[in-house]
Design a protein around this motif. Sequence first.
Motif, PDB file in Angstrom:
ATOM      1  N   ALA A  41      -0.366  50.827 -30.187  1.00 32.21           N
ATOM      2  CA  ALA A  41      -0.285  51.094 -28.730  1.00 32.21           C
ATOM      3  C   ALA A  41      -0.073  52.644 -28.539  1.00 32.21           C
ATOM      4  CB  ALA A  41       0.767  50.408 -28.197  1.00 32.21           C
ATOM      5  N   ASN A  42      -1.017  52.982 -27.530  1.00 31.76           N
ATOM      6  CA  ASN A  42      -0.907  54.665 -27.284  1.00 31.76           C
ATOM      7  C   ASN A  42       0.175  54.863 -26.150  1.00 31.76           C
ATOM      8  OD1 ASN A  42      -2.108  54.144 -25.081  1.00 31.76           O
ATOM      9  ND2 ASN A  42      -3.701  55.677 -25.020  1.00 31.76           N
ATOM     10  N   LYS A  43       0.409  56.106 -25.975  1.00 28.47           N
ATOM     11  CA  LYS A  43       1.522  56.588 -25.247  1.00 28.47           C
ATOM     12  C   LYS A  43       1.488  56.169 -23.688  1.00 28.47           C
ATOM     13  CE  LYS A  43       4.637  60.436 -23.980  1.00 28.47           C
ATOM     14  NZ  LYS A  43       4.519  59.872 -22.632  1.00 28.47           N
ATOM     15  N   THR A  44      -0.092  56.184 -23.355  1.00 30.03           N
ATOM     16  CA  THR A  44      -0.496  55.870 -22.001  1.00 30.03           C
ATOM     17  C   THR A  44      -0.061  54.382 -21.662  1.00 30.03           C
ATOM     18  OG1 THR A  44      -2.276  57.338 -22.340  1.00 30.03           O
ATOM     19  CG2 THR A  44      -2.374  55.990 -20.434  1.00 30.03           C
ATOM     20  N   VAL A  45      -0.512  53.454 -22.385  1.00 31.60           N
ATOM     21  CA  VAL A  45      -0.546  51.996 -22.167  1.00 31.60           C
ATOM     22  C   VAL A  45       1.315  51.753 -22.215  1.00 31.60           C
ATOM     23  CG1 VAL A  45      -0.453  50.984 -24.464  1.00 31.60           C
ATOM     24  CG2 VAL A  45      -1.215  49.957 -22.339  1.00 31.60           C
ATOM     25  N   CYS A  46       1.933  52.539 -23.088  1.00 29.79           N
ATOM     26  CA  CYS A  46       3.544  52.263 -23.097  1.00 29.79           C
ATOM     27  C   CYS A  46       4.149  52.867 -22.039  1.00 29.79           C
ATOM     28  CB  CYS A  46       4.174  53.092 -24.181  1.00 29.79           C
ATOM     29  SG  CYS A  46       3.522  52.340 -25.953  1.00 29.79           S
ATOM     30  N   ASP A  47       3.747  54.034 -21.361  1.00 22.89           N
ATOM     31  CA  ASP A  47       4.113  54.467 -20.095  1.00 22.89           C
ATOM     32  C   ASP A  47       3.948  53.732 -19.049  1.00 22.89           C
ATOM     33  OD1 ASP A  47       5.042  56.631 -21.576  1.00 22.89           O
ATOM     34  OD2 ASP A  47       3.761  57.898 -20.907  1.00 22.89           O
ATOM     35  N   MET A  48       2.581  53.002 -18.998  1.00 28.50           N
ATOM     36  CA  MET A  48       2.002  52.201 -17.970  1.00 28.50           C
ATOM     37  C   MET A  48       3.070  50.967 -17.877  1.00 28.50           C
ATOM     38  SD  MET A  48      -1.827  50.966 -17.842  1.00 28.50           S
ATOM     39  CE  MET A  48      -2.514  52.223 -18.423  1.00 28.50           C
ATOM     40  N   LEU A  49       3.217  50.463 -18.888  1.00 28.51           N
ATOM     41  CA  LEU A  49       4.168  49.096 -18.893  1.00 28.51           C
ATOM     42  C   LEU A  49       5.618  49.273 -18.961  1.00 28.51           C
ATOM     43  CD1 LEU A  49       1.605  46.862 -20.482  1.00 28.51           C
ATOM     44  CD2 LEU A  49       2.049  46.923 -18.305  1.00 28.51           C
ATOM     45  N   GLY A  50       6.091  50.698 -19.094  1.00 28.64           N
ATOM     46  CA  GLY A  50       7.395  50.948 -19.038  1.00 28.64           C
ATOM     47  C   GLY A  50       8.087  50.907 -20.520  1.00 28.64           C
ATOM     48  N   TYR A  51       7.537  50.869 -21.499  1.00 29.50           N
ATOM     49  CA  TYR A  51       8.071  50.554 -23.128  1.00 29.50           C
ATOM     50  C   TYR A  51       8.021  51.919 -23.840  1.00 29.50           C
ATOM     51  CZ  TYR A  51       7.667  45.480 -22.075  1.00 29.50           C
ATOM     52  OH  TYR A  51       7.882  44.325 -21.581  1.00 29.50           O
ATOM     53  N   LYS A  52       8.975  51.893 -24.884  1.00 29.01           N
ATOM     54  CA  LYS A  52       9.069  52.960 -25.529  1.00 29.01           C
ATOM     55  C   LYS A  52       7.621  52.325 -27.056  1.00 29.01           C
ATOM     56  CE  LYS A  52      13.062  55.324 -25.382  1.00 29.01           C
ATOM     57  NZ  LYS A  52      14.165  54.326 -24.998  1.00 29.01           N
ATOM     58  N   TYR A  53       7.387  53.201 -27.751  1.00 33.24           N
ATOM     59  CA  TYR A  53       6.480  52.654 -28.978  1.00 33.24           C
ATOM     60  C   TYR A  53       6.978  51.621 -29.743  1.00 33.24           C
ATOM     61  CZ  TYR A  53       3.267  53.227 -32.930  1.00 33.24           C
ATOM     62  OH  TYR A  53       2.571  52.919 -33.830  1.00 33.24           O
ATOM     63  N   GLU A  54       8.399  51.995 -30.284  1.00 32.40           N
ATOM     64  CA  GLU A  54       8.956  51.101 -31.048  1.00 32.40           C
ATOM     65  C   GLU A  54       9.272  49.614 -30.402  1.00 32.40           C
ATOM     66  OE1 GLU A  54       9.438  54.481 -30.501  1.00 32.40           O
ATOM     67  OE2 GLU A  54      11.547  53.955 -30.077  1.00 32.40           O
ATOM     68  N   GLU A  55       9.390  49.654 -29.050  1.00 28.79           N
ATOM     69  CA  GLU A  55       9.806  48.287 -28.331  1.00 28.79           C
ATOM     70  C   GLU A  55       8.537  47.276 -28.430  1.00 28.79           C
ATOM     71  OE1 GLU A  55      13.126  49.523 -25.068  1.00 28.79           O
ATOM     72  OE2 GLU A  55      10.926  50.222 -24.861  1.00 28.79           O
ATOM     73  N   VAL A  56       7.242  47.809 -28.708  1.00 26.50           N
ATOM     74  CA  VAL A  56       5.966  46.880 -28.606  1.00 26.50           C
ATOM     75  C   VAL A  56       5.622  46.591 -29.702  1.00 26.50           C
ATOM     76  CG1 VAL A  56       5.400  47.646 -26.289  1.00 26.50           C
ATOM     77  CG2 VAL A  56       4.370  48.898 -28.147  1.00 26.50           C
ATOM     78  N   ILE A  57       5.571  47.670 -30.754  1.00 29.47           N
ATOM     79  CA  ILE A  57       5.130  47.639 -32.205  1.00 29.47           C
ATOM     80  C   ILE A  57       5.344  46.398 -32.756  1.00 29.47           C
ATOM     81  CG2 ILE A  57       4.648  48.605 -34.480  1.00 29.47           C
ATOM     82  CD1 ILE A  57       2.505  49.578 -32.114  1.00 29.47           C
ATOM     83  N   ASN A  58       4.322  45.490 -33.433  1.00 31.37           N
ATOM     84  CA  ASN A  58       4.652  44.163 -34.303  1.00 31.37           C
ATOM     85  C   ASN A  58       5.346  43.165 -33.292  1.00 31.37           C
ATOM     86  OD1 ASN A  58       3.463  45.314 -36.438  1.00 31.37           O
ATOM     87  ND2 ASN A  58       5.411  46.292 -37.193  1.00 31.37           N
ATOM     88  N   LYS A  59       5.229  43.262 -31.962  1.00 29.96           N
ATOM     89  CA  LYS A  59       5.740  42.156 -31.000  1.00 29.96           C
ATOM     90  C   LYS A  59       4.525  41.784 -30.546  1.00 29.96           C
ATOM     91  CE  LYS A  59      10.105  43.583 -30.980  1.00 29.96           C
ATOM     92  NZ  LYS A  59      10.322  44.898 -30.668  1.00 29.96           N
ATOM     93  N   HIS A  60       4.905  40.372 -30.184  1.00 28.56           N
ATOM     94  CA  HIS A  60       3.743  39.560 -29.562  1.00 28.56           C
ATOM     95  C   HIS A  60       3.345  39.753 -28.026  1.00 28.56           C
ATOM     96  CE1 HIS A  60       1.716  35.762 -28.020  1.00 28.56           C
ATOM     97  NE2 HIS A  60       1.679  35.589 -29.443  1.00 28.56           N
ATOM     98  N   ALA A  61       2.068  39.857 -27.876  1.00 27.49           N
ATOM     99  CA  ALA A  61       1.562  40.606 -26.737  1.00 27.49           C
ATOM    100  C   ALA A  61       2.149  39.751 -25.442  1.00 27.49           C
ATOM    101  CB  ALA A  61       0.122  40.631 -26.535  1.00 27.49           C
ATOM    102  N   GLU A  62       2.773  38.659 -25.552  1.00 25.65           N
ATOM    103  CA  GLU A  62       3.404  37.905 -24.640  1.00 25.65           C
ATOM    104  C   GLU A  62       4.302  38.589 -23.705  1.00 25.65           C
ATOM    105  OE1 GLU A  62       4.734  33.459 -25.290  1.00 25.65           O
ATOM    106  OE2 GLU A  62       6.384  34.704 -25.283  1.00 25.65           O
ATOM    107  N   ILE A  63       4.964  39.744 -24.214  1.00 32.83           N
ATOM    108  CA  ILE A  63       5.923  40.566 -23.552  1.00 32.83           C
ATOM    109  C   ILE A  63       5.327  40.953 -22.245  1.00 32.83           C
ATOM    110  CG2 ILE A  63       7.515  40.881 -25.508  1.00 32.83           C
ATOM    111  CD1 ILE A  63       6.030  43.834 -25.528  1.00 32.83           C
ATOM    112  N   PHE A  64       3.937  41.393 -22.209  1.00 28.97           N
ATOM    113  CA  PHE A  64       3.512  42.151 -21.241  1.00 28.97           C
ATOM    114  C   PHE A  64       3.206  41.099 -19.941  1.00 28.97           C
ATOM    115  CE2 PHE A  64       1.410  45.148 -24.594  1.00 28.97           C
ATOM    116  CZ  PHE A  64       2.607  45.993 -24.583  1.00 28.97           C
ATOM    117  N   HIS A  65       3.375  39.848 -20.241  1.00 25.53           N
ATOM    118  CA  HIS A  65       3.050  39.010 -19.325  1.00 25.53           C
ATOM    119  C   HIS A  65       4.158  38.478 -18.185  1.00 25.53           C
ATOM    120  CE1 HIS A  65      -1.145  38.323 -20.223  1.00 25.53           C
ATOM    121  NE2 HIS A  65      -0.642  38.589 -21.751  1.00 25.53           N
ATOM    122  N   ILE A  66       3.816  38.007 -17.022  1.00 25.81           N
ATOM    123  CA  ILE A  66       4.777  37.631 -16.064  1.00 25.81           C
ATOM    124  C   ILE A  66       5.345  36.357 -16.420  1.00 25.81           C
ATOM    125  CG2 ILE A  66       3.834  39.267 -14.318  1.00 25.81           C
ATOM    126  CD1 ILE A  66       2.441  36.754 -13.101  1.00 25.81           C
TER     127      ILE A  66
END
Length: 380
Positions: free
Chosen positions: A31-56
């Motif tokens: 995940a690049n910094k732009t998408v992390c910023d867009m959704l309010g996460y740090k890089y470590e908080e998204v890597i290897n996580k299930h993409a479900e975290i981005f859903h409402i």
Amino acid sequence: MKKSEQWFKHIFNNTGVGILVVDKKRTILEANKTVCDMLGYKYEEVINKHAEIFHISEESSQRFQEITFNTIFKSNTLDLEYKFKHKDGHPVWIKITGDVIKDKDEVLWIVTDIDKRVKFQEELASLNDILNNKLDRQIEALREKDRQLQYQARLAQMGEMLNMISHQWRQPLMSICATTSFLHGKLLINEFEQKQFIEELEIIEDSSEFLSNTINDFRNFFKIDKEKINTSFESIVDTTLKIIKPILSNNHIEIKTKYESYKTIFSLENEIRQVVLNILKNSEDAFIQKNIKDRKILISTFTKDNFTFLEISDNAGGIKPSLLNKIFDSYFTTKDSINGTGLGLCMSKTIIEDNCKGTITAKNNNKNGVDFTIKLPIKK
Ligand SMILES: Nc1ncnc2c1ncn2[C@@H]1O[C@H](COP(=O)(O)OP(=O)(O)OP(=O)(O)O)[C@@H](O)[C@H]1O
Ligand SMILES: [Mg+2]
């Protein structure tokens, strides 16, 4: 090598669009910094996580899975606008474009923030709704105003009708009164001559019949037509003159008729009578307003091709050329509010053109007056 890798990482993180790499199980691999910023996460908080975290919600995530993964593994690319969730919980609209990579094992998502645009569109749509509602209300208010004015015009016509009835009634009523008091007097002095009594009673009977006929004439005249019938301009004009002629004569207006058509039309008789009455009333108003001395109206009928024509021609001063194309507009009047609503000719045009499929026109003539011409198709 190291340098170019750093260089690549720099571009990867600082490009204006968000980039995500997700595998088939929807685990986020990159995940690049732009998408992390867009959704309010740090890089470590998204890597290897299930993409479900981005859903409402779970359902929304499930639906996204169905729409995207099913399509993308068939056609290799996908373009979609979808509502994601920011880390702090608020929804964020994004546009997401996917490409299958690495032998169909992973998907590269390019993510753009379209939240402002979608919110703007939503606001615009709701503003549009508000505007449409407002417009609907205003159109309804205008229609209501129109209905009220038509009603007022009808009331004014009723007023005119009462005027005409009382005018028509004065003479026979006076004759009934005079005859009864004559008979009364004769009875008082015991002078009873049967023949004379019968004659006088016949005057009363005739006058009463006249009163009753005028009421019937007026009742029929002001009825609103439901169905078309066989009629002719001549019979329409004759019945109209029967009730308006006494008033016109009272105002020293001479009426002549010149009938050369006598063709049958299949039309709304009473409505056309209203039109003739409107035109004659307008002439009467103009004669009085302009104080014309020698007042004349000529009503003629003639035929041309498959049409029959009715022309009503006066010498009441004419209409200013600059106003000629306005007289059929609703509410156009040169009279004060008591004498004119400006609906007479507008209603006449609707009757002739919309209801009877004919035409009505006006032009100044060479007698210092106006010619109104109505053209209707002859019944085949
Ligand atoms: N024969 C005529 N001679 C001169 N002017 C006329 C004649 N007929 C119509 N007009 C002009 O056309 C205008 C519109 O006529 P219309 O019958 O539509 O309305 P109105 O007579 O003013 O009001 P109303 O609604 O009471 O009929 C009149 O105000 C008048 O100026
Ligand atoms: Mg009028």
